[in-house]
Design an enzyme around this catalytic site. Structure first.
Site, PDB file in Angstrom:
ATOM      1  N   GLN A 196      34.447  34.985  33.987  1.00 54.35           N
ATOM      2  CA  GLN A 196      33.921  34.097  32.707  1.00 54.35           C
ATOM      3  C   GLN A 196      34.620  34.416  31.419  1.00 54.35           C
ATOM      4  O   GLN A 196      35.008  33.615  30.729  1.00 54.35           O
ATOM      5  CB  GLN A 196      32.456  34.890  32.488  1.00 54.35           C
ATOM      6  CG  GLN A 196      31.719  34.136  31.326  1.00 54.35           C
ATOM      7  CD  GLN A 196      31.184  32.896  31.478  1.00 54.35           C
ATOM      8  OE1 GLN A 196      30.650  32.717  32.381  1.00 54.35           O
ATOM      9  NE2 GLN A 196      31.651  31.867  30.512  1.00 54.35           N
TER      10      GLN A 196
ATOM     11  N   ARG B   8      29.450  37.687  44.229  1.00 58.79           N
ATOM     12  CA  ARG B   8      28.582  38.111  43.123  1.00 58.79           C
ATOM     13  C   ARG B   8      27.695  39.209  43.534  1.00 58.79           C
ATOM     14  O   ARG B   8      26.747  38.706  44.223  1.00 58.79           O
ATOM     15  CB  ARG B   8      27.780  36.612  42.460  1.00 58.79           C
ATOM     16  CG  ARG B   8      26.724  37.118  41.637  1.00 58.79           C
ATOM     17  CD  ARG B   8      26.131  36.021  40.925  1.00 58.79           C
ATOM     18  NE  ARG B   8      27.186  35.675  39.995  1.00 58.79           N
ATOM     19  CZ  ARG B   8      26.899  34.694  39.005  1.00 58.79           C
ATOM     20  NH1 ARG B   8      25.635  33.910  38.732  1.00 58.79           N
ATOM     21  NH2 ARG B   8      27.791  34.329  37.958  1.00 58.79           N
TER      22      ARG B   8
ATOM     23  N   HIS C 164      32.586  40.544  34.496  1.00 58.90           N
ATOM     24  CA  HIS C 164      32.295  39.119  34.660  1.00 58.90           C
ATOM     25  C   HIS C 164      33.564  38.662  34.452  1.00 58.90           C
ATOM     26  O   HIS C 164      33.871  37.829  33.375  1.00 58.90           O
ATOM     27  CB  HIS C 164      31.074  38.347  34.032  1.00 58.90           C
ATOM     28  CG  HIS C 164      30.651  37.118  34.698  1.00 58.90           C
ATOM     29  ND1 HIS C 164      31.455  36.590  35.620  1.00 58.90           N
ATOM     30  CD2 HIS C 164      29.817  36.128  34.021  1.00 58.90           C
ATOM     31  CE1 HIS C 164      30.761  35.226  35.742  1.00 58.90           C
ATOM     32  NE2 HIS C 164      30.115  35.053  34.912  1.00 58.90           N
TER      33      HIS C 164
ATOM     34  N   CYS D 111      27.719  31.919  27.926  1.00 54.70           N
ATOM     35  CA  CYS D 111      28.123  31.758  29.289  1.00 54.70           C
ATOM     36  C   CYS D 111      27.409  30.930  30.118  1.00 54.70           C
ATOM     37  O   CYS D 111      27.703  30.495  31.274  1.00 54.70           O
ATOM     38  CB  CYS D 111      28.053  33.184  29.828  1.00 54.70           C
ATOM     39  SG  CYS D 111      26.853  34.166  29.803  1.00 54.70           S
TER      40      CYS D 111
ATOM     41  N   ASP E 102      24.451  35.649  25.129  1.00 56.15           N
ATOM     42  CA  ASP E 102      24.312  35.740  26.558  1.00 56.15           C
ATOM     43  C   ASP E 102      22.754  35.913  26.619  1.00 56.15           C
ATOM     44  O   ASP E 102      22.109  36.247  25.560  1.00 56.15           O
ATOM     45  CB  ASP E 102      24.971  36.780  26.973  1.00 56.15           C
ATOM     46  CG  ASP E 102      24.683  36.985  28.632  1.00 56.15           C
ATOM     47  OD1 ASP E 102      24.102  36.136  29.169  1.00 56.15           O
ATOM     48  OD2 ASP E 102      25.257  38.069  29.215  1.00 56.15           O
TER      49      ASP E 102
ATOM     50  N   ARG F  50      35.306  26.881  33.625  1.00 58.11           N
ATOM     51  CA  ARG F  50      35.213  27.789  34.755  1.00 58.11           C
ATOM     52  C   ARG F  50      35.873  27.558  36.046  1.00 58.11           C
ATOM     53  O   ARG F  50      36.660  28.093  36.600  1.00 58.11           O
ATOM     54  CB  ARG F  50      33.714  28.082  35.030  1.00 58.11           C
ATOM     55  CG  ARG F  50      32.977  28.727  34.112  1.00 58.11           C
ATOM     56  CD  ARG F  50      33.110  30.348  34.214  1.00 58.11           C
ATOM     57  NE  ARG F  50      33.100  31.063  35.555  1.00 58.11           N
ATOM     58  CZ  ARG F  50      32.050  31.390  35.983  1.00 58.11           C
ATOM     59  NH1 ARG F  50      30.841  31.507  35.153  1.00 58.11           N
ATOM     60  NH2 ARG F  50      31.791  32.206  37.170  1.00 58.11           N
TER      61      ARG F  50
END
Ligand code: CP
Ligand code: NVA
Length: 295
Positions: free
Chosen positions: A130, A100, A127, A253, A213, A281
């Site tokens: 996701q 990340r 991402h 998310c 988000d 996830r």
């Protein structure tokens, strides 16, 4: 698929196979409990995380392997060690790398120097884990039809647009003026059913999923007050949900900021699937790791 850095790395057929494998792994976890026997995933973090860290690390344990939490700030990367060297060193020890990072170019550099699979756990630009999880969740709930994303046109929106394009899903992105998705990403999906608007009500009309988000992404904390002002009118509330299809689900998310991008009524209401997304996830990433490392 050698790495998963960008939804461009994965073909439509591979996404379908990944969803089938996720179904299998979710239904019969014991059958996969030693596929990562003696294998290690290193997880490099330059930004905070709740879900990405927990889901990858727990996923590796469930597959019989091990996950190492590797914080950039406590490594030699914080003292100038080149990411290209770190990538080559990691490749000598590890079976896969998850990272990340802020700068997407740095993610590309990491992958270019790696001899083992690299998975993007979020950059400022993308991402992908996701987005694959989000479409898997909609497929599971029989709502993989029309997604309306209401928020900032950055990482989560970019990968969602790309994944929707691959899966032939109608994707609408509603952002304030000036926060539209990156032009290069828009260009990549220009042949698909992806539209960008500044009107949240236009985006959600007939949608089977409404997606939110954070308004202030990681690394943007100094711009907090200006961004919150610019997002006026972009909160997902019950009125906006009511403008979508009657059986629409609410997605996020996470982390969610109730009272900012979404009301508590929606985030914690009957249409919300946010915790199913969070759980998925782990299931989707277990399938990604098994595919990249073992196939
Ligand atoms: N959605 C997501 O990536 O969550 P974290 O930032 O907590 O990992
Ligand atoms: N856009 C958000 C996503 C968090 C998972 C951020 O970059 O902080």
């Amino acid at each position: 698929m050698q790495h998963l850095i960008d939804i461009n790395d994965i073909e439509t057929e591979e996404i379908e196979q990944l969803f089938e494998l996720t179904d299998e792994m979710k239904e019969n976890p014991d059958e996969f409990s030693s596929v990562m026997d003696n294998k290690t995933l290193v997880m490099l973090f330059a930004k905070p995380s709740t879900r990405t860290r927990l889901s990858f690390e727990t996923g590796m344990t469930q597959l019989g392997g091990h996950g190492i939490f590797f914080e950039m700030g406590s490594s030699q990367l914080s003292r100038g060690e080149p990411i290209s060297d770190v990538s080559q060193v990691m490749s000598r020890y590890e079976d896969a790398i998850m990272a990340r990072l802020f700068d997407h170019e740095e993610m590309i550099e990491l992958a270019e120097h790696a001899d083992v699979p690299v998975v993007n756990g979020l950059t400022d630009l993308l991402h992908p884990c996701q987005a694959l999880t989000d479409l898997y969740t909609l497929h599971e709930k029989d709502r993989l039809d029309t997604i309306a994303f209401v928020g900032d046109g950055n990482n989560v929106a970019h990968s969602l647009m790309q994944a929707s394009a691959k899966m032939d899903v109608d994707c609408r992105i509603a952002t304030p003026e000036g926060m539209e998705p990156d032009e290069e990403i828009q260009e990549r999906v220009s042949d698909a059913d992806v539209t960008v608007t500044n009107d949240p009500y236009e985006a959600v009309d007939g949608a089977t999923a409404v997606y939110s988000d954070v308004f202030v992404s990681m690394g943007e904390e100094d711009e907090r007050e200006e961004k919150l002002a610019e997002f006026d009118g972009f909160q997902v509330d019950q009125d906006l949900m009511d403008a979508a299809r009657d059986d629409a689900v609410f997605m996020h998310c996470l982390p969610a900021h109730r009272g900012e991008e979404v009301t508590a009524e929606v985030a914690d209401g009957p249409q919300s699937v946010i915790f199913d997304q969070a759980e998925n996830r782990m299931h989707v990433q277990k399938a990604i790791l098994h595919t990249l490392v073992n196939e």
